[in-house]
Motif scaffolding. Structure first.
Motif: not given
Ligand code: TYM
Length: 332
Positions: A230, A232, A260-261, A263-266
């Motif tokens: 993740s 982060r 971060e937002d 690329y969240a979940g990528r």
């Protein structure tokens, strides 16, 4: 306008991303509000083994990269340290008020002398920070923007200025270091707990400003991360990803949480691809401009000479005052 001073060593053919993000990006912005002086510190570079012909090339290349990154030689004073003899002269005077133990406590000296071994450790390496103090103090400098690794040297510069002023009468402005907290240290992409450095043992983790853009993109894609997956920021547990986030943010002017937002979940693959694009978009044009400037070295040399003349005028004034104050007989 208050005055600013900073410099870089011409210690490689290309600057690395840490120099660009930790120094040049700040310099470019600060030159609007400060009377700025930027030197290519070739005398400092002599403290490392150098091929003479290569040093000359590196010095020009470093100057070209300053200009390519947006330092304007018509506004800021961009020059080569050895073109202004006052630097070497003031170093001598300052060395007479620098404690042996005081210079021995400089962590960069301790690191380098350990790395080089006793045989390779020279008096010049020991005196390095005194030359740096001379650079700064000759120009009555108010601020010195540097990365974290140079802070101790600027602190020494302050101590020497205060000591001289107290002992002989006020000759120097006492400068303040300015360290951009979030970009103070850019780390090696392969070894993200060591700072990115021109003298790194392997260049797999070093992003060079003048590298072929596709080579830089590859290095980003191969950067060390972790197994969590993740995107982060967590400096302690995720040094690799955190470093990439800092680089991403610095080069785009965006905030880390926004990235971060995005690329969240990528996965890291997507994130690295994004960063590789950012790096290519930013370094590509700088590289083009630098190479164009290097195509016409005579013109570059003329700009450097004109700027050295401007620097000399100020430096000579400070040096004359210092010579007078310490009691050297004036030449008539
Ligand atoms: P030098 O040539 O090692 O580095 C030039 C500038 O780049 C910064 N820097 C970094 N910042 C963030 N992350 C990194 N990985 C990174 N690597 C380098 C350095 O902090 C520096 O700001 N002694 C100085 C040159 C010097 C100087 C001066 C600086 C000579 N005289 C007077 C200021 C004022 C040096 O070796 O920098």
């Amino acid at each position: 306008k208050p005055r600013l001073y900073s410099g870089m060593q011409p210690s490689a053919d290309s600057l690395q991303a840490g120099n660009y993000i930790g120094a040049l990006l700040q310099w470019r912005t600060l030159q609007d509000t400060y009377d700025a002086f930027f030197s290519v510190v070739d005398l400092h570079a002599l403290t490392q083994p150098n091929d003479p012909a290569e040093l000359r090339v590196k010095t020009r290349r470093t100057a070209a990269q300053y200009i390519a990154a947006g330092i304007e030689p018509s506004r800021s004073t961009l020059y080569v340290q050895s073109h202004v003899p006052a630097h070497a002269e003031l170093t001598w005077i300052l060395s007479t008020i620098t404690g042996f133990g005081e210079a021995g406590r400089m962590t960069q000296f301790k690191d380098k002398s350990q790395r080089y071994g006793a045989d390779q450790t020279t008096v010049g390496l020991f005196t390095y920070p005194v030359l740096m103090a001379a650079d700064i103090l000759l120009y009555q400098t108010d601020i010195v923007p540097v990365g974290e690794d140079q802070k101790q040297h600027v602190e020494l510069t302050r101590d020497l200025a205060e000591r001289f002023n107290t002992r002989y009468g006020r000759a120097f402005e006492v400068p303040t270091p300015v360290i951009q907290k979030d970009t103070a240290r850019i780390y090696d992409l392969q070894n993200p707990t060591a700072k990115m450095s021109k003298s790194a043992e392997s260049d797999a983790g070093v992003l060079w400003l003048l590298d072929d853009p596709s080579a830089s993109a590859k290095k980003v894609m191969r950067a060390v991360t972790d197994s969590e997956g993740s995107v982060r920021y967590d400096r302690e547990n995720k040094p690799g990803v955190s470093n990439l986030l800092v680089i991403y943010a610095a080069l785009t002017g965006r905030q880390i949480p926004a990235i971060e937002d995005e690329y969240a979940g990528r996965g890291y693959g997507d994130f690295k691809k994004g960063l590789a694009e950012v790096v290519v978009d930013e370094f590509g044009p700088v590289r083009e401009r630098a190479l164009a400037l290097l195509d016409d070295p005579a013109e570059l040399d003329r700009a450097l000479a004109a700027n050295a003349a401007r620097a000399s005028e100020i430096a000579e004034r400070t040096l004359a005052d210092v010579y007078e104050k310490v009691g050297l007989l004036r030449r008539v």
